[in-house]
Design an enzyme around this catalytic site. Sequence first.
Site, PDB file in Angstrom:
ATOM      1  N   LYS A  53       0.837  -1.198   0.000  1.00 34.92           N
ATOM      2  CA  LYS A  53       0.000   0.000   0.000  1.00 34.92           C
ATOM      3  C   LYS A  53       0.871   1.246   0.000  1.00 34.92           C
ATOM      4  CE  LYS A  53      -3.771  -2.334   2.343  1.00 34.92           C
ATOM      5  NZ  LYS A  53      -4.421  -2.676   3.619  1.00 34.92           N
ATOM      6  N   GLN A  97      -4.584  -1.096   9.877  1.00 34.93           N
ATOM      7  CA  GLN A  97      -4.455  -2.428   9.263  1.00 34.93           C
ATOM      8  C   GLN A  97      -5.035  -3.494  10.186  1.00 34.93           C
ATOM      9  OE1 GLN A  97      -3.205  -3.125   6.082  1.00 34.93           O
ATOM     10  NE2 GLN A  97      -3.947  -5.180   6.512  1.00 34.93           N
ATOM     11  N   ASP A 120     -11.075   2.872   4.508  1.00 31.68           N
ATOM     12  CA  ASP A 120     -11.474   1.460   4.413  1.00 31.68           C
ATOM     13  C   ASP A 120     -12.994   1.325   4.397  1.00 31.68           C
ATOM     14  OD1 ASP A 120      -9.684  -0.539   4.019  1.00 31.68           O
ATOM     15  OD2 ASP A 120      -9.222  -0.875   6.143  1.00 31.68           O
TER      16      ASP A 120
END
Length: 295
Positions: A53, A97, A120
């Site tokens: 990422k 994460q 997200d």
Amino acid sequence: MTARILDGKATALAVRETVAARVARLVEAGVQPGLTVVLVGEDPASQVYVRNKDRAATQAGFDVHTVRLPASTSQTDLIAEVERLNADESVHGILVQLPLPAGLDADAVVRALDPRKDVDGLHPENVAALVMGTQGLVPCTPAGCIEILDRHGIELEGRHVVVVGRSMLVGKPLAQLALARNATVTICHSRTRDLAGICRQADVLIAAVGRAELVKGDWVREGATVLDVGINRGADGKLVGDVEFEAAMQRAGAITPVPGGIGPMTIAMLLSNTATAAARLGGVPESAEEAAVRR
Ligand code: NDP
């Protein structure tokens, strides 16, 4: 019939080019889009995801930071870090994460995020926006599934989409997105009876289960589109999807491979979401063309 391969790597590259152009325009308008990834603990798979990422976001022109915290971090300290990032105007996207180490409450951490920076798309406000069809940020993997269909001219309207898996991360939001495209949607899960029979009815079959080759080739209707979200490590150490790829290839009209399918699309959509968040937070209007890679 041998299926057309939907190449996620090439498609993601095209999305990332569009995002890089959006970032350049934002910078011209005085907004340097920033993404911060919070990584707690040493989970090896998470380390790889975060590295990928970071690389992709840097290439697209984002200002990227990774906050690395030890697995022993307390819930209070993690939430304090999220709040610090919420208040930091140079940060437009925050990605915590997942999974978090045992003992940390991921749900509470997600709720602590500023929903406008929740790239997200997991904050309850973004979940509600998805269901209600209002402005929000959409989870990256489901968004990537829709994007790869769009970019290959595969329509959903009026078609039967079968989603296997009902997680908050993939299955449920994906079903909502397909519904918003006027598909007829069936969601399957571990208690579904006659999974094979339902899969055989799908015009578009999407597997997001996390069980290697659960979906057999003969569950695929002749000519159907198959999206394989699953990432599983086989006995030989190689990555395999949730679909029996070789057998499904013989029946499907189009199929995504693993690796090189939905995985790269997920990262591309993270970048797209971050550009969207930066434009909104920075008050920079975006064109209709740019809006095409966000939903
Ligand atoms: P979860 O474990 O959260 O959810 C799995 C779902 O599959 C559940 O709804 C479960 O049903 C269902 N399921 C489990 N076993 C069966 C079965 N035998 N028959 C039918 N349904 C079953 O996983 P995620 O949604 O987070 O991830 C799914 C897969 O996608 C994983 O392999 C993951 O690694 C991958 N993934 C890939 C990404 C990418 O970028 N390509 C991103 C995110 C995930 P129930 O609810 O009843 O338990």
